[in-house]
Design a protein around this motif. Structure first.
Motif, PDB file in Angstrom:
ATOM      1  N   ALA A   1       3.573   1.290 -14.138  1.00 26.55           N
ATOM      2  CA  ALA A   1       3.301   0.344 -15.235  1.00 26.55           C
ATOM      3  C   ALA A   1       2.250  -0.680 -14.799  1.00 26.55           C
ATOM      4  CB  ALA A   1       4.596  -0.358 -15.653  1.00 26.55           C
ATOM      5  N   PHE A   2       2.360  -1.172 -13.577  1.00 30.39           N
ATOM      6  CA  PHE A   2       1.358  -2.113 -13.060  1.00 30.39           C
ATOM      7  C   PHE A   2      -0.021  -1.464 -13.016  1.00 30.39           C
ATOM      8  CE2 PHE A   2      -0.380  -2.255  -8.598  1.00 30.39           C
ATOM      9  CZ  PHE A   2      -1.368  -3.197  -8.830  1.00 30.39           C
ATOM     10  N   LEU A   3      -0.099  -0.244 -12.482  1.00 31.40           N
ATOM     11  CA  LEU A   3      -1.399   0.433 -12.378  1.00 31.40           C
ATOM     12  C   LEU A   3      -1.990   0.708 -13.758  1.00 31.40           C
ATOM     13  CD1 LEU A   3      -0.584   2.903  -9.475  1.00 31.40           C
ATOM     14  CD2 LEU A   3      -2.147   0.936  -9.391  1.00 31.40           C
ATOM     15  N   GLU A   4      -1.171   1.119 -14.704  1.00 32.19           N
ATOM     16  CA  GLU A   4      -1.666   1.377 -16.059  1.00 32.19           C
ATOM     17  C   GLU A   4      -2.128   0.080 -16.731  1.00 32.19           C
ATOM     18  OE1 GLU A   4       1.509   3.456 -18.035  1.00 32.19           O
ATOM     19  OE2 GLU A   4       1.138   5.284 -16.873  1.00 32.19           O
ATOM     20  N   ARG A   5      -1.396  -1.006 -16.499  1.00 33.16           N
ATOM     21  CA  ARG A   5      -1.780  -2.295 -17.073  1.00 33.16           C
ATOM     22  C   ARG A   5      -3.147  -2.722 -16.532  1.00 33.16           C
ATOM     23  NH1 ARG A   5       2.945  -4.129 -16.718  1.00 33.16           N
ATOM     24  NH2 ARG A   5       2.811  -5.027 -14.637  1.00 33.16           N
ATOM     25  N   TRP A   6      -3.361  -2.548 -15.246  1.00 29.37           N
ATOM     26  CA  TRP A   6      -4.655  -2.912 -14.666  1.00 29.37           C
ATOM     27  C   TRP A   6      -5.746  -1.952 -15.120  1.00 29.37           C
ATOM     28  CZ3 TRP A   6      -5.460  -5.291  -9.265  1.00 29.37           C
ATOM     29  CH2 TRP A   6      -4.736  -6.484  -9.165  1.00 29.37           C
ATOM     30  N   ARG A   7      -5.454  -0.681 -15.194  1.00 23.59           N
ATOM     31  CA  ARG A   7      -6.451   0.308 -15.625  1.00 23.59           C
ATOM     32  C   ARG A   7      -6.928   0.036 -17.042  1.00 23.59           C
ATOM     33  NH1 ARG A   7      -3.798   5.673 -16.760  1.00 23.59           N
ATOM     34  NH2 ARG A   7      -3.418   4.529 -18.669  1.00 23.59           N
ATOM     35  N   ASP A   8      -6.001  -0.365 -17.918  1.00 16.34           N
ATOM     36  CA  ASP A   8      -6.315  -0.545 -19.334  1.00 16.34           C
ATOM     37  C   ASP A   8      -6.588  -2.006 -19.709  1.00 16.34           C
ATOM     38  OD1 ASP A   8      -5.815   2.179 -19.526  1.00 16.34           O
ATOM     39  OD2 ASP A   8      -3.736   1.887 -20.161  1.00 16.34           O
ATOM     40  N   SER A   9      -6.697  -2.878 -18.720  1.00 18.10           N
ATOM     41  CA  SER A   9      -6.882  -4.302 -18.984  1.00 18.10           C
ATOM     42  C   SER A   9      -8.226  -4.592 -19.643  1.00 18.10           C
ATOM     43  CB  SER A   9      -6.799  -5.085 -17.670  1.00 18.10           C
ATOM     44  OG  SER A   9      -7.075  -6.445 -17.897  1.00 18.10           O
TER      45      SER A   9
ATOM     46  N   GLY B   1     -10.097  -3.807  -9.700  1.00 17.13           N
ATOM     47  CA  GLY B   1      -9.022  -3.755  -8.710  1.00 17.13           C
ATOM     48  C   GLY B   1      -8.286  -2.431  -8.767  1.00 17.13           C
ATOM     49  N   HIS B   2      -8.007  -1.956  -9.974  1.00 13.84           N
ATOM     50  CA  HIS B   2      -7.353  -0.654 -10.133  1.00 13.84           C
ATOM     51  C   HIS B   2      -8.217   0.453  -9.556  1.00 13.84           C
ATOM     52  CE1 HIS B   2      -6.678   3.174 -12.208  1.00 13.84           C
ATOM     53  NE2 HIS B   2      -5.402   2.860 -12.054  1.00 13.84           N
ATOM     54  N   SER B   3      -9.490   0.428  -9.876  1.00 15.21           N
ATOM     55  CA  SER B   3     -10.407   1.453  -9.388  1.00 15.21           C
ATOM     56  C   SER B   3     -10.472   1.454  -7.862  1.00 15.21           C
ATOM     57  CB  SER B   3     -11.797   1.226  -9.987  1.00 15.21           C
ATOM     58  OG  SER B   3     -12.691   2.211  -9.547  1.00 15.21           O
ATOM     59  N   ALA B   4     -10.558   0.267  -7.271  1.00 21.20           N
ATOM     60  CA  ALA B   4     -10.619   0.167  -5.806  1.00 21.20           C
ATOM     61  C   ALA B   4      -9.351   0.725  -5.173  1.00 21.20           C
ATOM     62  CB  ALA B   4     -10.839  -1.280  -5.389  1.00 21.20           C
ATOM     63  N   LEU B   5      -8.193   0.321  -5.687  1.00 19.17           N
ATOM     64  CA  LEU B   5      -6.932   0.822  -5.142  1.00 19.17           C
ATOM     65  C   LEU B   5      -6.828   2.333  -5.287  1.00 19.17           C
ATOM     66  CD1 LEU B   5      -4.441  -1.867  -6.470  1.00 19.17           C
ATOM     67  CD2 LEU B   5      -5.014  -1.430  -4.070  1.00 19.17           C
ATOM     68  N   ASN B   6      -7.125   2.819  -6.470  1.00 22.13           N
ATOM     69  CA  ASN B   6      -7.020   4.244  -6.747  1.00 22.13           C
ATOM     70  C   ASN B   6      -7.926   5.047  -5.816  1.00 22.13           C
ATOM     71  OD1 ASN B   6      -6.172   6.573  -8.123  1.00 22.13           O
ATOM     72  ND2 ASN B   6      -7.876   6.432  -9.546  1.00 22.13           N
ATOM     73  N   GLN B   7      -9.181   4.672  -5.730  1.00 20.82           N
ATOM     74  CA  GLN B   7     -10.128   5.425  -4.918  1.00 20.82           C
ATOM     75  C   GLN B   7      -9.798   5.349  -3.432  1.00 20.82           C
ATOM     76  OE1 GLN B   7     -14.141   4.325  -5.978  1.00 20.82           O
ATOM     77  NE2 GLN B   7     -13.740   4.647  -8.141  1.00 20.82           N
ATOM     78  N   LEU B   8      -9.493   4.153  -2.936  1.00 21.61           N
ATOM     79  CA  LEU B   8      -9.187   4.000  -1.512  1.00 21.61           C
ATOM     80  C   LEU B   8      -7.946   4.780  -1.101  1.00 21.61           C
ATOM     81  CD1 LEU B   8      -9.805   0.204  -0.903  1.00 21.61           C
ATOM     82  CD2 LEU B   8     -10.982   2.089   0.222  1.00 21.61           C
ATOM     83  N   LEU B   9      -6.894   4.664  -1.891  1.00 16.29           N
ATOM     84  CA  LEU B   9      -5.641   5.301  -1.508  1.00 16.29           C
ATOM     85  C   LEU B   9      -5.690   6.814  -1.676  1.00 16.29           C
ATOM     86  CD1 LEU B   9      -3.110   2.627  -2.776  1.00 16.29           C
ATOM     87  CD2 LEU B   9      -4.082   2.933  -0.499  1.00 16.29           C
TER      88      LEU B   9
ATOM     89  N   LEU C   1       0.824  -1.214   0.000  1.00 18.49           N
ATOM     90  CA  LEU C   1       0.000   0.000   0.000  1.00 18.49           C
ATOM     91  C   LEU C   1       0.855   1.260   0.000  1.00 18.49           C
ATOM     92  CD1 LEU C   1      -2.741  -1.209   2.493  1.00 18.49           C
ATOM     93  CD2 LEU C   1      -3.030  -0.784   0.031  1.00 18.49           C
ATOM     94  N   THR C   2       1.960   1.230   0.720  1.00 16.67           N
ATOM     95  CA  THR C   2       2.868   2.375   0.761  1.00 16.67           C
ATOM     96  C   THR C   2       3.448   2.657  -0.624  1.00 16.67           C
ATOM     97  OG1 THR C   2       3.410   1.925   3.068  1.00 16.67           O
ATOM     98  CG2 THR C   2       4.963   3.290   1.843  1.00 16.67           C
ATOM     99  N   ALA C   3       3.895   1.606  -1.313  1.00 14.94           N
ATOM    100  CA  ALA C   3       4.479   1.780  -2.651  1.00 14.94           C
ATOM    101  C   ALA C   3       3.437   2.314  -3.631  1.00 14.94           C
ATOM    102  CB  ALA C   3       5.050   0.455  -3.153  1.00 14.94           C
ATOM    103  N   ILE C   4       2.236   1.751  -3.593  1.00 14.00           N
ATOM    104  CA  ILE C   4       1.200   2.173  -4.538  1.00 14.00           C
ATOM    105  C   ILE C   4       0.739   3.590  -4.222  1.00 14.00           C
ATOM    106  CG2 ILE C   4      -1.124   1.707  -5.405  1.00 14.00           C
ATOM    107  CD1 ILE C   4      -0.536  -1.291  -4.942  1.00 14.00           C
ATOM    108  N   MET C   5       0.515   3.897  -2.935  1.00 11.90           N
ATOM    109  CA  MET C   5       0.055   5.236  -2.578  1.00 11.90           C
ATOM    110  C   MET C   5       1.092   6.290  -2.946  1.00 11.90           C
ATOM    111  SD  MET C   5      -1.300   6.860   1.038  1.00 11.90           S
ATOM    112  CE  MET C   5      -2.733   5.821   1.187  1.00 11.90           C
ATOM    113  N   SER C   6       2.345   6.003  -2.705  1.00 16.46           N
ATOM    114  CA  SER C   6       3.414   6.945  -3.041  1.00 16.46           C
ATOM    115  C   SER C   6       3.405   7.278  -4.533  1.00 16.46           C
ATOM    116  CB  SER C   6       4.758   6.348  -2.633  1.00 16.46           C
ATOM    117  OG  SER C   6       5.800   7.195  -2.997  1.00 16.46           O
ATOM    118  N   THR C   7       3.205   6.268  -5.365  1.00 22.08           N
ATOM    119  CA  THR C   7       3.159   6.483  -6.809  1.00 22.08           C
ATOM    120  C   THR C   7       1.885   7.213  -7.219  1.00 22.08           C
ATOM    121  OG1 THR C   7       4.517   4.540  -7.210  1.00 22.08           O
ATOM    122  CG2 THR C   7       3.182   5.317  -9.049  1.00 22.08           C
ATOM    123  N   LEU C   8       0.750   6.828  -6.637  1.00 24.90           N
ATOM    124  CA  LEU C   8      -0.523   7.484  -6.983  1.00 24.90           C
ATOM    125  C   LEU C   8      -0.529   8.961  -6.615  1.00 24.90           C
ATOM    126  CD1 LEU C   8      -3.323   4.930  -6.015  1.00 24.90           C
ATOM    127  CD2 LEU C   8      -2.819   5.823  -8.282  1.00 24.90           C
ATOM    128  N   ILE C   9      -0.006   9.288  -5.452  1.00 20.27           N
ATOM    129  CA  ILE C   9      -0.032  10.677  -4.981  1.00 20.27           C
ATOM    130  C   ILE C   9       0.948  11.528  -5.782  1.00 20.27           C
ATOM    131  CG2 ILE C   9       0.313  12.201  -2.988  1.00 20.27           C
ATOM    132  CD1 ILE C   9      -2.183  10.257  -2.926  1.00 20.27           C
TER     133      ILE C   9
END
Length: 177
Positions: free
Chosen positions: A131-139, A147-155, A57-65
């Motif tokens: 790259a992981f987030l974009e792959r999931w977003r565009d899957s 899953g991408h939407s949930a992670l993005n919105q929650l974080l 969560l720390t790695a993903i949130m850091s990239t999202l923010i």
């Protein structure tokens, strides 16, 4: 003039893909449970989040923010704590779905194939996570897009629920009632 046609996915192929993915995820979950890799106990000081969830969560949130003026390790820890508080108030069913998602992303056996991040989350670069987030977003698979939407919105919600994120950009916060 040549045209490129998109590959067609027949109903039978889709069913085979779904069954195969279900079998892989079920096997991974069973392996994690039997080997003790997947603990359901919350991390020390947390109500819902497990120790294995926090680096991911720390790695993903850091990239999202991204380049937010207040983004530093201490404030990121506060946002993760805010996420845990939010999750504690959700239903048991929602908590179960999210901890299953977090577990799949945290466990090495499923993390690599699902995210393309084969090493630990602590060693993942922003480019790897992006790259992981974009792959999931565009899957093409709805499950990954959800899953991408949930992670993005929650974080995002957890980060912008912390007052330190407001102060750094000059937002005075919500009006007092």
């Amino acid at each position: 003039m040549s045209t490129i046609s998109a590959p067609q996915l027949s109903r039978r192929s889709l069913l085979k893909l779904g069954l195969g993915a279900s079998a892989v995820l079920a096997t991974a979950g069973l392996t994690a449970t039997l080997s003790g890799c997947s603990s359901d106990a919350p991390a020390s000081g947390f109500q819902v989040l497990r120790s294995s969830d926090i680096p991911m969560l720390t790695a993903i949130m850091s990239t999202l923010i991204g380049p937010h003026p207040a983004l530093n390790p201490a404030n990121l820890d506060g946002a993760i704590a805010q996420l845990d508080k939010t999750l504690a108030w959700t239903s048991t069913a929602v908590q179960k779905q999210l901890t299953d998602l977090f577990g799949m992303l945290s466990m090495g056996l499923t993390r690599g194939p699902l995210t393309g991040i084969w090493g630990s989350w602590e060693n993942a670069t922003d480019e790897d996570v992006r790259a992981f987030l974009e792959r999931w977003r565009d899957s093409r698979l709805d499950m990954l897009r959800q899953g991408h939407s949930a992670l993005n919105q929650l974080l995002q919600m957890a980060w912008y629920a912390t007052p330190v994120s407001w102060e750094a950009v000059g937002y005075p916060g919500p009006p007092t009632i």
